[in-house]
Enzyme design. Structure first.
Site, short mmCIF file in Angstrom:
data_model
loop_
_atom_site.label_atom_id
_atom_site.label_comp_id
_atom_site.label_asym_id
_atom_site.label_seq_id
_atom_site.Cartn_x
_atom_site.Cartn_y
_atom_site.Cartn_z
N HIS A 127 -31.13 -81.72 29.55
CA HIS A 127 -31.18 -83.15 29.25
C HIS A 127 -31.06 -83.98 30.53
CE1 HIS A 127 -31.29 -83.02 24.92
NE2 HIS A 127 -30.25 -82.21 24.86
N CYS B 27 -36.92 -84.47 30.47
CA CYS B 27 -37.69 -85.63 30.02
C CYS B 27 -37.81 -86.68 31.12
CB CYS B 27 -37.04 -86.26 28.79
SG CYS B 27 -37.04 -85.20 27.33
#
Length: 333
Positions: A190, A295
């Site tokens: 993440h 991401c």
């Protein structure tokens, strides 16, 4: 001869009494003052209502101001935006801070379990050498260090990349190569919230060390040159000491660079030969790579930021010197 009576005492001579006035023959009608029949208008004893229902002696009220439709609409939208802003703020606080606290606890537990496992293996008679790993989804099996991101940057890598796995820490793509093996050792993490292990992934530069610790070894990967560094690499940054073993790759790896941004559908970036999903090289011709994915941009999942690194060093752990670490861990900024 007529007789005039003598004047009364105190009356002048020749005084005559004034004749009585004639009585009227017509009389005005008598007004009955007890008559309760109300008089209208300004002679009324009680206030009267007009045809609008208003009592005529009440003060007049100002008419209500006309409604401002534009102001009402602006006020309504303003309240809506304020409410939406508060909801978004609460979501950001939850996503960035609260999930960090939860993931930090899970990461600490995974690290503690891995340390205990490694210690137990040392007590039994030393860890098994070779490429054997005790893998279980959601369980830690290696540790990740990036000295360029600080001396305190380290995370336990768990097996798997499900949401539950990545809530713990960086996750190894099941089926990709393992640390030190030929192929592509691929790890996801993440970037915002949930521990954010890859929050600063974009700050890693070519030749920066990415160190992986296992129960038996230390593996040192270094990021490949970026697209704007490939030309003139040998005479430029490639001449620096820490870039030893790092250079633009050729053959089936030609065109592979250290950092790129792709769509989420591009799963071929973690293939044994990145971007060539169906290519299988003979034994001995595969490079030992490491790929990190996260991401991008921050607070969005529209794209993926990809880092590619190549294995440059390997150090076997010395049971007699458990605190000895590779020199690359000292390459902090």
């Amino acid at each position: 001869m007529s007789y005039d009576p003598p004047p009364a005492a105190g009356r002048p001579p020749g005084w005559r009494p004034r004749p009585a006035p004639e009585q009227p023959t017509t009389f005005l009608p008598k007004i009955d003052v007890l008559d309760t029949e109300p008089l209208g208008g300004r002679f009324a004893h009680e206030p009267e209502e007009d045809d609008t229902g208003r009592i005529d002696d009440e003060p007049l009220e100002s008419p209500p101001p006309p409604k401002d439709t534009a102001r009402t609409v602006v006020r309504s939208f303003g309240e809506l935006f304020i409410t939406a802003g508060l909801v978004i703020l609460l979501f950001v606080v939850y996503e960035v801070y609260w999930t960090d606290l939860i993931s930090a606890g899970k990461q600490n537990q995974a690290t503690s379990s891995l340390d205990t496992k490694w210690k137990d293996q040392d007590t039994v008679g030393g860890p098994q050498r070779g490429t054997h790993y005790d893998l279980a989804e959601g369980q830690g099996f290696a540790k990740l260090y990036v000295p360029a991101l600080g001396a305190d940057y380290h995370f336990t890598i768990v097996e798997g990349t499900t949401d539950a796995d990545l809530d713990i820490g960086p996750g190894h793509y099941i089926g990709s190569a393992l640390p030190g093996q030929p192929g592509d050792f691929a790890v996801a993490g993440h970037r915002v919230g949930k521990g954010a292990p890859f929050n600063d992934l974009d700050l890693i530069s070519s030749c920066d060390a990415i160190v992986v610790e296992t129960v038996t070894d230390w593996f040192v990967y270094r990021m490949l040159p970026t697209s704007d560094e490939v030309s003139g690499w040998a005479a430029g940054k490639g001449a620096q000491p820490q870039c030893k073993g790092v250079a633009p790759l050729g053959g089936p790896y030609a065109g592979l660079v250290g950092q790129e941004t792709v769509l989420p559908s591009r799963g071929d970036v973690i293939a044994p030969v990145p971007h060539k999903q169906d290519l299988q090289l003979p034994a001995g011709q595969e490079a030992s790579l490491m790929t990190l994915t996260t991401c991008t941009p921050k607070f969005s999942a529209s794209h993926r930021l990809i880092l590619h690194a190549v294995l440059t060093n390997q150090y076997a752990k010395d049971p007699k010197q458990p605190d000895k670490v590779p020199p690359e861990l000292k390459e902090t900024d």
